[in-house]
Design a protein around this motif. Structure first.
Motif, PDB file in Angstrom:
ATOM      1  N   CYS A   3     -13.886  17.893  -1.115  1.00 37.42           N
ATOM      2  CA  CYS A   3     -12.877  16.854  -1.148  1.00 37.42           C
ATOM      3  C   CYS A   3     -13.809  15.504  -1.165  1.00 37.42           C
ATOM      4  N   LEU A   4     -13.761  14.441  -2.068  1.00 32.56           N
ATOM      5  CA  LEU A   4     -14.559  13.433  -2.210  1.00 32.56           C
ATOM      6  C   LEU A   4     -14.427  12.698  -1.126  1.00 32.56           C
ATOM      7  N   PHE A   5     -13.094  12.130  -0.568  1.00 37.21           N
ATOM      8  CA  PHE A   5     -12.827  11.456   0.584  1.00 37.21           C
ATOM      9  C   PHE A   5     -13.281  12.106   1.997  1.00 37.21           C
ATOM     10  N   LYS A   7     -15.657  13.977   2.417  1.00 42.69           N
ATOM     11  CA  LYS A   7     -17.061  13.723   2.249  1.00 42.69           C
ATOM     12  C   LYS A   7     -17.451  12.268   2.555  1.00 42.69           C
ATOM     13  N   ILE A   8     -16.688  11.392   2.315  1.00 37.95           N
ATOM     14  CA  ILE A   8     -16.898   9.818   2.724  1.00 37.95           C
ATOM     15  C   ILE A   8     -16.695   9.707   4.007  1.00 37.95           C
ATOM     16  N   ALA A   9     -15.658  10.331   4.462  1.00 36.32           N
ATOM     17  CA  ALA A   9     -15.189  10.232   5.956  1.00 36.32           C
ATOM     18  C   ALA A   9     -16.417  10.782   6.876  1.00 36.32           C
ATOM     19  N   ARG A  28     -14.736  -0.071   0.411  1.00 31.86           N
ATOM     20  CA  ARG A  28     -14.364  -0.987  -0.626  1.00 31.86           C
ATOM     21  C   ARG A  28     -14.198   0.127  -1.702  1.00 31.86           C
ATOM     22  N   ASP A  29     -13.257  -0.055  -2.774  1.00 28.31           N
ATOM     23  CA  ASP A  29     -13.074   0.887  -4.109  1.00 28.31           C
ATOM     24  C   ASP A  29     -14.118   0.469  -4.954  1.00 28.31           C
ATOM     25  N   ILE A  30     -14.453   1.763  -5.262  1.00 23.61           N
ATOM     26  CA  ILE A  30     -15.779   1.581  -6.120  1.00 23.61           C
ATOM     27  C   ILE A  30     -15.555   1.017  -7.586  1.00 23.61           C
ATOM     28  N   ASN A  31     -14.316   0.903  -7.944  1.00 19.58           N
ATOM     29  CA  ASN A  31     -13.761   0.408  -9.193  1.00 19.58           C
ATOM     30  C   ASN A  31     -12.905  -0.730  -8.967  1.00 19.58           C
ATOM     31  N   PRO A  32     -13.084  -1.744  -8.391  1.00 17.42           N
ATOM     32  CA  PRO A  32     -12.119  -2.677  -8.041  1.00 17.42           C
ATOM     33  C   PRO A  32     -11.110  -3.224  -8.968  1.00 17.42           C
ATOM     34  N   ILE A  38      -9.532  -2.270  -1.326  1.00  7.98           N
ATOM     35  CA  ILE A  38     -10.033  -1.381  -0.177  1.00  7.98           C
ATOM     36  C   ILE A  38      -9.313  -0.274  -0.002  1.00  7.98           C
ATOM     37  N   LEU A  39      -9.641   0.837   0.136  1.00  6.25           N
ATOM     38  CA  LEU A  39      -8.977   2.088   0.359  1.00  6.25           C
ATOM     39  C   LEU A  39      -8.993   2.450   1.925  1.00  6.25           C
ATOM     40  N   VAL A  40      -7.811   2.774   2.494  1.00  2.00           N
ATOM     41  CA  VAL A  40      -7.708   3.217   3.867  1.00  2.00           C
ATOM     42  C   VAL A  40      -7.527   4.593   3.877  1.00  2.00           C
ATOM     43  N   SER A  84       0.175   3.477  -2.302  1.00  4.37           N
ATOM     44  CA  SER A  84      -0.282   4.873  -2.409  1.00  4.37           C
ATOM     45  C   SER A  84       0.089   5.636  -3.429  1.00  4.37           C
ATOM     46  N   ASN A  85      -0.505   6.167  -4.543  1.00  5.01           N
ATOM     47  CA  ASN A  85      -0.267   6.901  -5.484  1.00  5.01           C
ATOM     48  C   ASN A  85      -0.052   8.441  -5.167  1.00  5.01           C
ATOM     49  N   CYS A  86       0.932   8.844  -5.506  1.00  7.14           N
ATOM     50  CA  CYS A  86       1.220  10.201  -5.040  1.00  7.14           C
ATOM     51  C   CYS A  86       1.541  11.212  -6.209  1.00  7.14           C
ATOM     52  N   GLN A  92      -2.370   9.672  -9.419  1.00  6.49           N
ATOM     53  CA  GLN A  92      -3.373  10.080  -8.357  1.00  6.49           C
ATOM     54  C   GLN A  92      -4.657  10.759  -8.597  1.00  6.49           C
ATOM     55  N   SER A  93      -5.747  10.095  -8.479  1.00  5.31           N
ATOM     56  CA  SER A  93      -7.074  10.803  -8.765  1.00  5.31           C
ATOM     57  C   SER A  93      -7.752  11.437  -7.833  1.00  5.31           C
ATOM     58  N   VAL A  94      -7.677  11.158  -6.571  1.00  4.27           N
ATOM     59  CA  VAL A  94      -8.370  11.719  -5.507  1.00  4.27           C
ATOM     60  C   VAL A  94      -7.214  12.343  -4.408  1.00  4.27           C
ATOM     61  N   LEU A  97      -5.223  11.628   0.870  1.00  2.00           N
ATOM     62  CA  LEU A  97      -4.389  10.395   1.152  1.00  2.00           C
ATOM     63  C   LEU A  97      -5.156   9.447   1.258  1.00  2.00           C
ATOM     64  N   HIS A  98      -4.705   8.370   0.581  1.00  5.49           N
ATOM     65  CA  HIS A  98      -5.361   6.911   0.756  1.00  5.49           C
ATOM     66  C   HIS A  98      -4.245   5.835   0.443  1.00  5.49           C
ATOM     67  N   PHE A  99      -4.459   4.882   1.167  1.00  3.67           N
ATOM     68  CA  PHE A  99      -3.580   3.695   0.758  1.00  3.67           C
ATOM     69  C   PHE A  99      -4.587   2.372   0.060  1.00  3.67           C
TER      70      PHE A  99
HETATM   71  P1  AMP Z   1      -5.838   6.984  -6.879  1.00  5.60           P
HETATM   72  O1  AMP Z   1      -6.252   6.987  -8.450  1.00  5.60           O
HETATM   73  O2  AMP Z   1      -4.754   6.284  -6.535  1.00  5.60           O
HETATM   74  O3  AMP Z   1      -6.121   8.320  -6.323  1.00  5.60           O
HETATM   75  O4  AMP Z   1      -7.237   6.040  -6.227  1.00  5.60           O
HETATM   76  C1  AMP Z   1      -8.440   6.790  -6.000  1.00  5.60           C
HETATM   77  C2  AMP Z   1      -9.445   5.504  -6.010  1.00  5.60           C
HETATM   78  O5  AMP Z   1     -10.526   5.680  -5.675  1.00  5.60           O
HETATM   79  C3  AMP Z   1      -9.666   4.819  -7.345  1.00  5.60           C
HETATM   80  O6  AMP Z   1      -9.196   3.311  -7.213  1.00  5.60           O
HETATM   81  C4  AMP Z   1     -11.253   5.102  -7.465  1.00  5.60           C
HETATM   82  O7  AMP Z   1     -11.846   3.970  -7.984  1.00  5.60           O
HETATM   83  C5  AMP Z   1     -11.546   5.098  -6.062  1.00  5.60           C
HETATM   84  N1  AMP Z   1     -12.922   6.064  -5.727  1.00  5.60           N
HETATM   85  C6  AMP Z   1     -13.212   7.115  -6.397  1.00  5.60           C
HETATM   86  N2  AMP Z   1     -14.436   7.608  -6.108  1.00  5.60           N
HETATM   87  C7  AMP Z   1     -14.855   6.613  -5.029  1.00  5.60           C
HETATM   88  C8  AMP Z   1     -16.046   6.436  -4.267  1.00  5.60           C
HETATM   89  N3  AMP Z   1     -16.937   7.374  -4.293  1.00  5.60           N
HETATM   90  N4  AMP Z   1     -16.152   5.230  -3.370  1.00  5.60           N
HETATM   91  C9  AMP Z   1     -15.122   4.254  -3.419  1.00  5.60           C
HETATM   92  N5  AMP Z   1     -13.841   4.390  -4.148  1.00  5.60           N
HETATM   93  C10 AMP Z   1     -14.003   5.396  -5.031  1.00  5.60           C
END
Ligand code: AMP
Ligand code: ZN
Length: 112
Positions: A3-5, A7-9, A28-32, A38-40, A84-86, A92-94, A97-99
């Motif tokens: 899980c990407l997040f 791994k970030i955690a 910080r979101d990689i694609n602001p 910011i993602l929490v 929070s996209n669900c 939701q792409s990741v 859970l993230h806000f």
């Molecule tokens: P969501 O589409 O609501 O699931 O949001 C996932 C967010 O994660 C998107 O806004 C992405 O730009 C962000 N994201 C994906 N990979 C990373 C990363 N490695 N570091 C920071 N943000 C990321």
């Protein structure tokens, strides 16, 4: 867990951290989508809002106590949005859970 997040955690994938404690991380979101984006996340893996139960009340409460601290530190005096996209219909792409905290401009009625 693959899980990407998670791994970030765990610090296995780098992120630009803006807040961290024992249970949550903000970075910080990689694609602001806004000047401040910011993602929490909780450090523990939870798939999305759809998996939350009463057992997560303290954790979610903690996240929502820290969000205004982050917003203040980021200087979001004009306001901000928490999203929070669900699930797939919400885009939701990741699946951890993230806000999103979005701010720094007048936001449209789209997510950002
Ligand atoms: P969501 O589409 O609501 O699931 O949001 C996932 C967010 O994660 C998107 O806004 C992405 O730009 C962000 N994201 C994906 N990979 C990373 C990363 N490695 N570091 C920071 N943000 C990321
Ligand atoms: Zn995860």
């Amino acid at each position: 867990m693959d899980c990407l997040f998670c791994k970030i955690a765990a610090g296995e994938i780098p992120s630009t951290k803006v807040y961290e404690d024992d249970t949550i991380l903000a970075f910080r979101d990689i694609n602001p989508q806004a000047p401040t984006h910011i993602l929490v996340i909780p450090k523990v893996h939870i798939g999305s809002v759809a998996e939350l139960t009463e057992a997560h009340a303290a954790l979610v409460g903690h996240i929502f106590a820290v969000i205004p601290e982050i917003a203040a530190r980021e200087g979001l005096t004009g306001g901000f949005r928490v999203v929070s996209n669900c699930g797939p219909d919400a885009g939701q792409s990741v699946p951890h859970l993230h806000f999103h905290i979005l701010g720094g401009k007048e936001l449209s009625l789209e997510m950002a």
